[in-house]
Design an enzyme around this catalytic site. Structure first.
Site, short mmCIF file in Angstrom:
data_model
loop_
_atom_site.label_atom_id
_atom_site.label_comp_id
_atom_site.label_asym_id
_atom_site.label_seq_id
_atom_site.Cartn_x
_atom_site.Cartn_y
_atom_site.Cartn_z
N CYS A 1 -2.41 8.05 4.56
CA CYS A 1 -2.23 7.56 3.30
C CYS A 1 -3.43 7.83 2.46
O CYS A 1 -3.68 8.13 1.44
CB CYS A 1 -2.37 5.81 3.11
SG CYS A 1 -2.85 5.33 4.52
N GLU B 1 0.86 -1.20 -0.04
CA GLU B 1 -0.05 -0.04 -0.01
C GLU B 1 0.94 1.10 -0.03
O GLU B 1 1.72 1.35 0.88
CB GLU B 1 -1.19 -0.08 1.11
CG GLU B 1 -1.99 0.94 1.04
CD GLU B 1 -1.87 2.03 2.18
OE1 GLU B 1 -1.28 3.02 1.30
OE2 GLU B 1 -2.32 2.17 3.30
#
Lengths: 518, 518
Positions: free
Chosen positions: A296, A259
């Site tokens: 994120c 990720e």
């Protein structure tokens, strides 16, 4: 470090956590491990795998719950140490303890529910012409030992006992964690909690190990060890793609769930802007600057049709950035990269406002930029993730130009739309475009904050992640560490219980393609 | 070639199919396409994607059924042409027509059943403390246009309208096929049948294209085109890994489902050997030599404890190979590679018997070798797939040595165990080892013959395939071309029907983690 239940000190580079609030390094020192520690941890994981994967769902569920209990027993010490190591407020870290234990318990629930087995049975058809059909059954088996790389920005929820570790352990995979340098003390506490749970539950010691080391050194050694069968990672695009390349270069390539990078576009549609531009501007900055923007899912891009309402939004955001308190970033390295990233944005976009400078070595000065769609589409820098509290407002001529900006976007974790009822037609036009670009579409909220639940997707097309077919948060994360195996005409006595006659595990199974609990 | 409904002649290298029975080339000539054709096909696929993916499950199911009907309408012509182009008997090809149309109809059934949507709903919890939970929903969306590479050995079932095409079209992905050089006439017929079905069903023309071209040239151009989002391939390890590397090197890496290389070990346990060694030897050779051994599931390895019973098995197999008719292979190239592969096996193992030499340019001379476990473990050549009717018997000292042979094996599509009731304990020891190495475990049968059903797994760890988490045969193949998207607080009016309130599509959905049709 923790290797198969033993506490082991490395002999390599000395690291100390940095206290961003105090501006000082923290004792004690930790030392990097080397290839011999990777060898020990992987050998122990491989040795543990057979016994560990043969445990029942119930036994692994109880193990995950024990990890959660052991972490909860350390709550105060954990929050104190993590706060010192990251500069994150105690309230946020207390919440993160809850999220971490909640994740572990969610996977316990997923295990007990049992659909993770993927049980399918197509019974034999001995009288079928021209050929009889054999008895064909299917269930999932775990991939094997998994390497997990802890993230800097979630010292608990995406770290040693974070989502990747929880989902891999749930699937029946032993885990070898490479802990992040930014919070070694927190990692030690959690590593002990997990290792204690392994012992408490009578599981093989190699089920869990935790190492310290550099990414290019120990990290690469871990990913290229032939006993490791999958990788979970949360971090930068550069480091993630390096792991993907290392895994692809193995004799036996393995899946890497990295990720990585996302700028999380936020779309302000006309009706929403007309009714609440100022309110949206203030709320946007609250999301942007939370945790110094170190998420994120931080909203790094705002896209709207140009006009007075967008001016109002930008003015409100400008005010809010001006009033936002300067907060420290996690590490000096992250702060330095953020400063560089802002310089790159400044080269291609117009500065709207910077936040207060602050006085610490790692202070995050928020930054808001503005540009037009043509400039945005032509700039690589404006599409690159700048990890921290910076964002770019893209002023579009009309909806068609918004759509063309979407088409030029790279893959993202999230897209957000702010709409009023009058915006539904426009939203309906944009949603199909966004579905191809992102893992999560949300309305009238902010992308920061990822609910841990059964329906969550924390993922998306490259470069948001290296594998858009999965999620790293939520119940489906267990699937990343499983693969299907088919059993043909296996004698009844030898069938795994998940696919045995009479459904002894009480599972939902697919018989001749139809779901049933019979 | 067929590009978005238009018949297009390439201008590149001229190819003709080879009739292995007649030993002559077949008219007409076909010509390779070039980058401009890749460009046209991909542009059309990308243009079609939005409309095609928005079709209902029912509409795509009807489309797949129409393809099946169009193929059935061509059955006689197809069987005749395919038989000339491959040398395979008409009966086998008639069966393959049925398998191909059966696959298309299986995916129609999967579409109508609806679980492919992966619908999940975690309803909002507005009163939850400390934070309310938003409304979170999840469904699957198709990845985008898919490139499919036809295989040489199944001119229908793994080719233009084969399993990869059927599963990608089912998922809502337009397909661009690179047809195999070995059967261009068959490919043309099927390509027209699919293209006609696109038109019959009023679907966008770019939903399907079919090109001729070289793997390294046109094939690479296709895989690296940014509009292609996934790849299905069946063929050699070398060609498959080249596509994997090409896909990994893209700006946006994409999944490659390459089904490549497997030697499909067969284990003869003591009880089975004691009671029916000779019978097993004869049945083994029937599976080995069927279709000149040109199956990815061909039994290329036999593993058993050495002794008189195994001698009986080998003697029976030797007899059967001696009596087996020499049959032609698909192409001169495959026959030449087979001959080379047998030479490599001969260098490291002891020859038991060769089959009749035959008199054709492409005749497959069956070959049976024998060796001991130590030699086998030390030889790369003996683990490499030799595509054709060759196999190696590995004589082990005991069960422990069988287990150690398993541990040294690469990934496989299948493993087969022949057992009697007295062998169950030994089988129970071997199964957990085999589960880690293969996609399908079968008992008391032969691996050739892959049932198309809901529970089948035709897959396995590398190098059997490039992605062990999936299957290329059976209902779950649709999942290869889907990814999950999450919808958070989406206004009711904008929710896709799969996850709308009231369950208008009547799907099985997971609400708060529990399956329900409510």
């Amino acid at each position: 470090m923790v290797i198969a239940g033993e506490l082991v000190a490395g002999g390599g580079t000395e690291i100390r956590a940095f206290d961003p609030n105090a501006g000082t390094e923290l004792e004690p020192a930790y030392r990097y491990g080397d290839d011999s520690h990777v060898e020990q941890a992987c050998a122990a994981a491989a040795a543990a795998f057979g016994e560990y994967r043969a445990t029942t769902s119930e036994r692994r569920a109880a193990f995950l719950e024990r990890i959660a209990e052991n972490i909860e027993a350390l709550r105060d010490a954990l929050v104190a140490r993590a706060s010192a190591e990251t500069g994150l407020p105690a309230a946020r870290l207390t919440g993160e303890v809850g999220r971490t234990t909640g994740q572990l318990r969610l996977f316990a629930e997923v295990l007990r529910e049992g659909s993770w087995n993927g049980a399918r049975i197509d019974p034999a058809l001995p009288d079928r012409a021209p050929l009889p059909r054999p008895d064909i059954r299917q269930r999932a088996v775990p991939l094997g030992p998994v390497a997990v790389f802890g993230a800097s920005n979630f010292p608990l929820a995406f770290s040693v006992a974070g989502g990747d570790t929880a989902s891999a352990l749930a699937a029946g995979c032993p885990v070898v964690v490479k802990a992040h340098d930014a919070h070694p003390g927190t990692s030690e506490l959690v590593g002990r909690a997990v290792s204690d749970a392994v012992a408490d539950c009578g599981l093989p010691a190699g089920t869990f190990s935790m190492l310290f080391g550099s990414g290019p050194g120990l990290g690469t050694a871990l990913v290229t060890d032939p006993r490791i069968k999958a990788v979970g990672f949360t971090g930068s695009r550069f480091a993630g793609m390096a792991l993907v390349a290392a895994a692809a270069g193995r004799q036996e390539p393995i899946p890497v769930y990295a990720e990585m990078s996302s700028i999380n576009p936020v779309f302000l549609l006309d009706g929403a802007l007309a009714t609440r531009a100022a309110e949206l501007g203030a709320a946007f900055v609250a999301s942007l600057t939370m945790g110094s923007g170190q998420f994120c899912t931080n909203p790094g891009l705002v896209i709207a049709v140009d006009g007075p309402d967008l001016d109002t939004f930008v003015a409100a955001a400008k005010d809010a950035v001006g009033q936002a308190q300067a907060t420290p970033m996690l590490t000096p390295n992250i702060a330095a990269n953020y400063a560089k990233g802002v310089v790159a944005l400044d080269a291609d976009a117009d500065l709207v406002v910077r936040g207060a400078p602050g006085d610490g070595r790692t202070t995050c000065r928020a930054a808001l930029f503005s540009t037009d769609a043509t400039t945005f589409r032509g700039s690589e820098a404006l599409q690159a993730e700048v990890f921290g509290a910076s964002s770019v407002v893209v002023r579009c001529a009309d909806t068609a130009e918004m759509a063309s900006v979407i088409s030029g976007l790279e893959g993202q974790l999230t897209a957000t739309l702010h709409v009023d009822d009058s915006d539904h037609d426009q939203a309906a036009e944009l949603m199909p475009l966004l579905e191809l670009k992102v893992g999560r579409i949300l309305f009238n909220g902010w992308p920061t904050g990822v609910e841990v639940c059964h329906a969550m997707v924390h993922g998306g097309p490259s470069p948001a992640t290296s594998d858009s077919r999965t999620t790293s948060v939520g119940g489906r994360a267990i699937e990343r560490f499983l693969r299907p195996v088919c059993y043909q005409n296996v004698p009844k006595a030898l069938l795994p219980s998940a696919i045995a006659d009479g459904n002894p595990d009480g599972l939902w199974r697919r018989i001749d393609g139809q779901l049933t609990q019979d």
